[in-house]
Design a protein around this motif. Structure first.
Motif, PDB file in Angstrom:
ATOM      1  N   LEU B  98       0.821  -1.204   0.000  1.00  0.00           N
ATOM      2  CA  LEU B  98       0.000   0.000   0.000  1.00  0.00           C
ATOM      3  C   LEU B  98       0.861   1.262   0.000  1.00  0.00           C
ATOM      4  CD1 LEU B  98      -2.914  -0.959   2.430  1.00  0.00           C
ATOM      5  CD2 LEU B  98      -3.060  -0.552  -0.028  1.00  0.00           C
ATOM      6  N   MET B  99       2.042   1.174   0.613  1.00  0.00           N
ATOM      7  CA  MET B  99       2.987   2.296   0.546  1.00  0.00           C
ATOM      8  C   MET B  99       3.439   2.477  -0.901  1.00  0.00           C
ATOM      9  SD  MET B  99       5.404   1.839   3.925  1.00  0.00           S
ATOM     10  CE  MET B  99       6.485   3.195   3.513  1.00  0.00           C
ATOM     11  N   TYR B 100       3.684   1.356  -1.588  1.00  0.00           N
ATOM     12  CA  TYR B 100       4.126   1.396  -2.984  1.00  0.00           C
ATOM     13  C   TYR B 100       3.053   2.023  -3.868  1.00  0.00           C
ATOM     14  CZ  TYR B 100       4.670  -0.575  -7.707  1.00  0.00           C
ATOM     15  OH  TYR B 100       4.737  -0.743  -9.065  1.00  0.00           O
ATOM     16  N   ALA B 158      19.129  -3.595   8.420  1.00  0.00           N
ATOM     17  CA  ALA B 158      18.090  -3.214   7.455  1.00  0.00           C
ATOM     18  C   ALA B 158      18.266  -1.780   6.969  1.00  0.00           C
ATOM     19  CB  ALA B 158      16.710  -3.403   8.067  1.00  0.00           C
ATOM     20  N   PHE B 159      18.665  -0.902   7.879  1.00  0.00           N
ATOM     21  CA  PHE B 159      18.719   0.524   7.530  1.00  0.00           C
ATOM     22  C   PHE B 159      19.710   0.793   6.402  1.00  0.00           C
ATOM     23  CE2 PHE B 159      17.040   4.510   8.803  1.00  0.00           C
ATOM     24  CZ  PHE B 159      17.999   5.465   8.520  1.00  0.00           C
ATOM     25  N   PRO B 160      20.994   0.432   6.538  1.00  0.00           N
ATOM     26  CA  PRO B 160      21.917   0.729   5.430  1.00  0.00           C
ATOM     27  C   PRO B 160      21.609  -0.040   4.151  1.00  0.00           C
ATOM     28  CG  PRO B 160      23.011  -0.567   7.136  1.00  0.00           C
ATOM     29  CD  PRO B 160      21.690  -0.165   7.681  1.00  0.00           C
ATOM     30  N   TYR B 161      21.141  -1.281   4.261  1.00  0.00           N
ATOM     31  CA  TYR B 161      20.828  -2.041   3.061  1.00  0.00           C
ATOM     32  C   TYR B 161      19.647  -1.439   2.311  1.00  0.00           C
ATOM     33  CZ  TYR B 161      24.016  -5.894   4.087  1.00  0.00           C
ATOM     34  OH  TYR B 161      25.134  -6.656   4.304  1.00  0.00           O
ATOM     35  N   THR B 162      18.626  -1.042   3.031  1.00  0.00           N
ATOM     36  CA  THR B 162      17.448  -0.463   2.375  1.00  0.00           C
ATOM     37  C   THR B 162      17.791   0.891   1.781  1.00  0.00           C
ATOM     38  OG1 THR B 162      16.030  -1.582   3.975  1.00  0.00           O
ATOM     39  CG2 THR B 162      15.028   0.177   2.685  1.00  0.00           C
ATOM     40  N   HIS B 163      18.623   1.621   2.469  1.00  0.00           N
ATOM     41  CA  HIS B 163      19.074   2.912   1.959  1.00  0.00           C
ATOM     42  C   HIS B 163      19.779   2.723   0.612  1.00  0.00           C
ATOM     43  CE1 HIS B 163      21.223   6.878   2.139  1.00  0.00           C
ATOM     44  NE2 HIS B 163      20.125   7.214   2.770  1.00  0.00           N
ATOM     45  N   LEU B 164      20.618   1.703   0.535  1.00  0.00           N
ATOM     46  CA  LEU B 164      21.323   1.379  -0.714  1.00  0.00           C
ATOM     47  C   LEU B 164      20.337   0.932  -1.787  1.00  0.00           C
ATOM     48  CD1 LEU B 164      24.134   0.966  -2.068  1.00  0.00           C
ATOM     49  CD2 LEU B 164      24.000  -1.416  -1.299  1.00  0.00           C
ATOM     50  N   LEU B 165      19.374   0.128  -1.373  1.00  0.00           N
ATOM     51  CA  LEU B 165      18.356  -0.380  -2.303  1.00  0.00           C
ATOM     52  C   LEU B 165      17.567   0.777  -2.922  1.00  0.00           C
ATOM     53  CD1 LEU B 165      17.830  -3.392  -2.808  1.00  0.00           C
ATOM     54  CD2 LEU B 165      15.964  -3.274  -1.193  1.00  0.00           C
ATOM     55  N   MET B 166      17.260   1.746  -2.125  1.00  0.00           N
ATOM     56  CA  MET B 166      16.509   2.901  -2.606  1.00  0.00           C
ATOM     57  C   MET B 166      17.340   3.692  -3.620  1.00  0.00           C
ATOM     58  SD  MET B 166      14.764   4.140   0.946  1.00  0.00           S
ATOM     59  CE  MET B 166      13.965   5.612   0.313  1.00  0.00           C
ATOM     60  N   ASP B 167      18.644   3.764  -3.367  1.00  0.00           N
ATOM     61  CA  ASP B 167      19.525   4.447  -4.315  1.00  0.00           C
ATOM     62  C   ASP B 167      19.601   3.693  -5.633  1.00  0.00           C
ATOM     63  OD1 ASP B 167      22.195   6.051  -2.373  1.00  0.00           O
ATOM     64  OD2 ASP B 167      20.187   6.679  -2.962  1.00  0.00           O
ATOM     65  N   TRP B 168      19.669   2.384  -5.556  1.00  0.00           N
ATOM     66  CA  TRP B 168      19.830   1.560  -6.757  1.00  0.00           C
ATOM     67  C   TRP B 168      18.559   1.479  -7.592  1.00  0.00           C
ATOM     68  CZ3 TRP B 168      22.763  -3.414  -4.786  1.00  0.00           C
ATOM     69  CH2 TRP B 168      24.134  -3.120  -4.684  1.00  0.00           C
ATOM     70  N   LEU B 169      17.430   1.233  -6.894  1.00  0.00           N
ATOM     71  CA  LEU B 169      16.189   0.880  -7.585  1.00  0.00           C
ATOM     72  C   LEU B 169      15.133   1.980  -7.565  1.00  0.00           C
ATOM     73  CD1 LEU B 169      15.736  -2.743  -6.148  1.00  0.00           C
ATOM     74  CD2 LEU B 169      16.802  -2.088  -8.313  1.00  0.00           C
ATOM     75  N   GLY B 170      15.365   3.008  -6.765  1.00  0.00           N
ATOM     76  CA  GLY B 170      14.296   3.978  -6.576  1.00  0.00           C
ATOM     77  C   GLY B 170      13.400   3.507  -5.439  1.00  0.00           C
ATOM     78  N   TRP B 171      12.712   4.448  -4.797  1.00  0.00           N
ATOM     79  CA  TRP B 171      11.979   4.073  -3.597  1.00  0.00           C
ATOM     80  C   TRP B 171      10.810   3.147  -3.880  1.00  0.00           C
ATOM     81  CZ3 TRP B 171       6.859   5.334  -2.728  1.00  0.00           C
ATOM     82  CH2 TRP B 171       6.297   6.357  -3.508  1.00  0.00           C
ATOM     83  N   LYS B 172      10.169   3.302  -5.038  1.00  0.00           N
ATOM     84  CA  LYS B 172       8.990   2.465  -5.307  1.00  0.00           C
ATOM     85  C   LYS B 172       9.388   1.004  -5.521  1.00  0.00           C
ATOM     86  CE  LYS B 172       5.150   4.053  -6.733  1.00  0.00           C
ATOM     87  NZ  LYS B 172       3.960   4.552  -7.423  1.00  0.00           N
ATOM     88  N   THR B 173      10.350   0.778  -6.388  1.00  0.00           N
ATOM     89  CA  THR B 173      10.753  -0.606  -6.659  1.00  0.00           C
ATOM     90  C   THR B 173      11.340  -1.249  -5.417  1.00  0.00           C
ATOM     91  OG1 THR B 173      11.258   0.069  -8.923  1.00  0.00           O
ATOM     92  CG2 THR B 173      12.068  -2.079  -8.219  1.00  0.00           C
ATOM     93  N   SER B 174      12.061  -0.465  -4.606  1.00  0.00           N
ATOM     94  CA  SER B 174      12.640  -1.035  -3.381  1.00  0.00           C
ATOM     95  C   SER B 174      11.534  -1.533  -2.458  1.00  0.00           C
ATOM     96  CB  SER B 174      13.508  -0.008  -2.664  1.00  0.00           C
ATOM     97  OG  SER B 174      12.733   1.004  -2.075  1.00  0.00           O
ATOM     98  N   LEU B 175      10.385  -0.889  -2.471  1.00  0.00           N
ATOM     99  CA  LEU B 175       9.260  -1.361  -1.650  1.00  0.00           C
ATOM    100  C   LEU B 175       8.781  -2.727  -2.130  1.00  0.00           C
ATOM    101  CD1 LEU B 175       7.192   1.904  -1.099  1.00  0.00           C
ATOM    102  CD2 LEU B 175       8.227   0.486   0.672  1.00  0.00           C
TER     103      LEU B 175
END
Lengths: 60, 410
Positions: B98-100, B158-175
């Protein structure tokens, strides 16, 4: 202590197999090492976003 | 002497399997919970909705978590943790999706409810009973400490990995990646499934109402619940406001990053030590020492010169006293009342923790705005730490009379 209690203890208490223990510790160590590396490399960027989390309630 | 054996939740599933499955679930749940706030800046910007709906959604999630933990614990104790984990994992997946897909503030509020239900079902409160029932009393604290460590690892990584994921994929895809990650919790529910054993034949089964009535008339349980409020107060205030405190002292941002990192690492060590401490010291003494120890940290931040070394050193020390309270507190619940309603009763204690967190955050902001300094908040934290240390001391570490017939047979 009843015999049934002893049997229950034996059923419940086999230790973690050595291979599983090694795998768990390896995965945990890898995750922590990777996280520390990321924090070291991206610390400032993390903190910028961390400071935006003032509304969240940090618990566990 | 208390009966030394607790039956396995399901005969044939070893304790290590139950602890491992529960630990991975808790680690993932805590990690996913920690990173939700990372999405505040990009979501509010892209959706053009301002910060209040997002903040309100997170507040609703936390409130739902606190209240939901009691009900999730109730169901886990009565029917088994497996279905609670499944429900929690699915709810987390829905909330994250739902966030996505959110397009407005209302979508976020609804996602907050699902996320709160999710973490109440997959967090430590609903699983502590399953682990507590599977472990014999002499291993219970250590087993629960394993859950605490897993939660600490999950939250830390989780925090640094998700932060990296958001950089790589964008916030929507990371969700979407996070939704897929949540799904991994589903098969892990199997080792935890199955209705809990009915308990010792010598002990009369207790209804839900009887369990509540007994707990709320138990002085030591009330002292424990009051003390855990202080735990939430301390950890929420320190974790959220430390970066601002460091900046106020003219130190570089990297000091706050390093300090919070050391809190996280210290927490793993402290939780491990707490899990083993039951062999050497009574849990009430351990808890008192933890809260008194926190007072020393806060005193240091008031009176020592605030240098990077001092901040990082004191943060490391505080990490030892961070969530090492969890295995000791939850084990005491089991000591008092047995494990039949352990998750539910610990859920009530945890609700106190959440109320403390809310209070700590609100008061910190209020006092800072009024005084332009954190000194008052450090003093309040010291006073509460002393209070918590003192009220744990008179706790009586023994089972209620209802459990004594079984204990006497041991």
């Amino acid at each position: 202590m009843s015999m049934q209690g002893d049997i229950e203890r034996e059923v419940a208490q086999p230790g973690m197999p050595g291979s599983v223990r090694l795998a768990v510790l390896s995965v945990a160590a890898a995750l922590l090492t990777g996280a520390l590396y990321l924090i070291a490399m991206r610390g400032d960027a993390l903190l910028v976003d961390l400071s935006a989390l003032g509304a969240r309630i940090f618990c566990f | 002497m208390q009966k030394a054996v607790a039956p396995a939740q399901v005969v044939g599933r070893p304790l290590w399997m139950i602890v491992l499955a529960a630990g991975v679930i808790v680690g993932m749940a805590m990690g996913l919970r920690q990173v939700a706030g990372l999405y505040l800046p990009p979501m509010t910007m892209d959706l053009g909705i301002g910060r209040e709906p997002f903040s309100t959604a997170m507040a609703i999630a936390n409130l739902t978590w606190g209240i939901g933990a009691v009900f999730a614990g109730m169901i886990a104790d009565r029917y088994g943790a497996g279905r609670v984990v499944i429900t929690g994992a699915l709810s987390t997946m829905i909330g994250t999706y739902l966030m996505y897909s959110a397009t407005n503030g209302t979508d976020l509020l609804i996602s907050g409810v699902f996320l709160g239900i999710g973490v109440s079902g997959t967090g430590i409160t609903s699983l502590v009973g399953a682990v507590g029932r599977a472990a014999p009393p002499e291993q219970r604290t250590a087993a629960i400490a394993s859950l605490g460590m897993a939660g600490g690892i999950g939250g830390f990584v989780a925090f640094p990995y998700t932060h990296l994921l958001m950089d790589w994929l964008g916030w929507k895809t990371s969700l979407l990646v996070l939704v897929a990650t949540c799904a991994l919790m589903l098969p892990l529910a199997w080792p935890l499934s199955g209705k809990p054993a009915s308990g010792d034949a010598l002990v009369k089964p207790q209804t839900l109402v009887e369990a509540f009535r007994e707990a709320f008339r138990h002085p030591s349980y009330l002292l424990l619940t009051s003390g855990f409020f202080v735990c939430g107060f301390h950890v929420a205030f320190y974790a959220v406001h430390l970066p601002a405190f460091v900046a106020d002292q003219g130190l570089d941002n990297s000091v706050a990053v390093a300090a919070l990192t050391m809190v996280g690492l210290g927490n793993l060590v402290g939780t491990y030590i707490a899990g083993k401490s039951g062999r050497f010291v009574e849990k009430r003494v351990g808890l008192s020492l933890i809260y008194f120890g926190r007072c020393f940290v806060f005193l240091g931040l008031l009176f020592l010169p605030i240098t990077p070394t001092v901040v990082i050193g004191l943060s490391t020390l505080l990490g030892l006293f961070w969530l090492s309270t969890v295995p000791l507190t939850s084990s005491l619940v089991a000591t008092f009342f047995g494990t039949a309603w352990m998750s539910m009763l610990f859920g009530v204690v945890f609700l106190s923790h959440q109320l403390g967190s809310f209070s700590g955050l609100w008061l910190a902001g209020y006092l800072y705005d009024g005084t332009k300094s954190y000194d008052a908040m450090w003093w309040v934290s010291i006073a509460l730490g002393l209070f918590a240390g003192l009220i744990h001391w008179p706790i009586k570490e023994r089972p209620v009379a209802r459990l004594l017939p079984a204990a006497q047979q041991a």
